[in-house]
Design a protein around this motif. Structure first.
Motif, PDB file in Angstrom:
ATOM      1  N   PHE A 124       8.900   1.246  -9.554  1.00  0.00           N
ATOM      2  CA  PHE A 124       8.456   0.623  -8.303  1.00  0.00           C
ATOM      3  C   PHE A 124       9.622   0.382  -7.345  1.00  0.00           C
ATOM      4  O   PHE A 124       9.451   0.457  -6.127  1.00  0.00           O
ATOM      5  N   VAL A 125      10.804   0.118  -7.885  1.00  0.00           N
ATOM      6  CA  VAL A 125      11.995   0.010  -7.039  1.00  0.00           C
ATOM      7  C   VAL A 125      12.259   1.361  -6.377  1.00  0.00           C
ATOM      8  O   VAL A 125      12.543   1.437  -5.182  1.00  0.00           O
ATOM      9  N   GLU A 170       0.831  -1.210   0.000  1.00  0.00           N
ATOM     10  CA  GLU A 170       0.000   0.000   0.000  1.00  0.00           C
ATOM     11  C   GLU A 170       0.864   1.258   0.000  1.00  0.00           C
ATOM     12  O   GLU A 170       0.561   2.230  -0.701  1.00  0.00           O
ATOM     13  N   LYS A 171       1.938   1.256   0.783  1.00  0.00           N
ATOM     14  CA  LYS A 171       2.832   2.411   0.839  1.00  0.00           C
ATOM     15  C   LYS A 171       3.545   2.611  -0.504  1.00  0.00           C
ATOM     16  O   LYS A 171       3.763   3.748  -0.934  1.00  0.00           O
ATOM     17  N   ILE A 172       3.908   1.525  -1.160  1.00  0.00           N
ATOM     18  CA  ILE A 172       4.555   1.617  -2.477  1.00  0.00           C
ATOM     19  C   ILE A 172       3.575   2.210  -3.486  1.00  0.00           C
ATOM     20  O   ILE A 172       3.926   3.102  -4.265  1.00  0.00           O
ATOM     21  N   ALA A 192      11.914   4.766  -1.498  1.00  0.00           N
ATOM     22  CA  ALA A 192      11.333   5.902  -0.772  1.00  0.00           C
ATOM     23  C   ALA A 192      10.621   5.429   0.490  1.00  0.00           C
ATOM     24  O   ALA A 192      10.710   6.058   1.540  1.00  0.00           O
ATOM     25  N   VAL A 193       9.921   4.294   0.397  1.00  0.00           N
ATOM     26  CA  VAL A 193       9.243   3.729   1.570  1.00  0.00           C
ATOM     27  C   VAL A 193      10.280   3.324   2.619  1.00  0.00           C
ATOM     28  O   VAL A 193      10.078   3.541   3.821  1.00  0.00           O
ATOM     29  N   ASP A 197      19.003   3.745   1.236  1.00  0.00           N
ATOM     30  CA  ASP A 197      19.446   2.936   0.108  1.00  0.00           C
ATOM     31  C   ASP A 197      19.091   1.478   0.329  1.00  0.00           C
ATOM     32  O   ASP A 197      19.112   0.984   1.459  1.00  0.00           O
ATOM     33  N   LEU A 198      18.784   0.789  -0.762  1.00  0.00           N
ATOM     34  CA  LEU A 198      18.488  -0.638  -0.677  1.00  0.00           C
ATOM     35  C   LEU A 198      19.773  -1.423  -0.448  1.00  0.00           C
ATOM     36  O   LEU A 198      20.855  -0.978  -0.806  1.00  0.00           O
ATOM     37  N   ASP A 199      19.635  -2.603   0.136  1.00  0.00           N
ATOM     38  CA  ASP A 199      20.792  -3.443   0.402  1.00  0.00           C
ATOM     39  C   ASP A 199      21.291  -4.156  -0.849  1.00  0.00           C
ATOM     40  O   ASP A 199      22.482  -4.407  -0.991  1.00  0.00           O
TER      41      ASP A 199
END
Length: 173
Positions: free
Chosen positions: A157-158, A37-39, A163-164, A168-170
């Protein structure tokens, strides 16, 4: 001897300083369905995907780990949700899952990437696929490349997931 003890104490205090100053990554709050939902709040879509979980009473008996995630079973997964359009041949699927404690999220993501069927809709294909992770959460997003003209890409979407997460992503696969 006193110098040796003093040196040991200095080394111990220095080690404690580094351990104490190591910043822990904040855990991503929310269930996988809430994260989806947040995405979507960050990156809305025109069509109406439905979010389902393995414990959904109307859907749980039909849940197929391999179909939705590319995983042989849910043994490494604490909780999961999938969001897909349920009507029509729209090649779009978002899976968000949280791995069990001690499970390597990147290894699970790689297994998902290696095994997901991008042609599971038979007459359409999701040629734009990414699997990313943050902490113990993995997101798989796959979309038909024909949606790119409308800004519906895996990267969009990434970026929304990032942002959610607020960081930074791992990893990205």
């Amino acid at each position: 001897m006193k110098k040796f003890i003093a040196l040991c104490l200095v080394l111990a205090m220095t080690a404690a300083l580094f351990v104490g100053c190591t910043a822990k990554k904040p855990a991503l709050e929310g269930t996988p369905a809430e994260l989806i939902e947040k995405i979507y709040a960050q990156k809305p879509v025109e069509f109406a995907p439905v979010t389902l979980t393995p414990d959904d009473p109307d859907f749980g008996a039909m849940w197929d780990w391999f179909y939705y995630t590319g995983l042989a079973d849910g043994g490494k997964i604490k909780e999961a949700a999938v969001s897909e359009p349920m009507i029509g041949a729209i090649a779009f699927s978002m899976v968000v899952l949280r791995v069990n404690e001690g499970v390597d999220a990147k290894a699970v993501a790689q297994e998902m990437n290696d095994n997901i069927n991008t042609r599971k809709w038979m007459c359409v294909e999701a040629g734009d696929l990414q699997v990313v992770g943050y902490g113990d959460v993995v997101m798989l997003i796959m979309v038909d490349e024909a949606f790119a003209a409308d800004g519906i890409t895996s990267q969009a979407f990434v970026d929304a997931f990032k942002a959610v997460c607020g960081a930074d992503l791992d990893f990205t696969i």
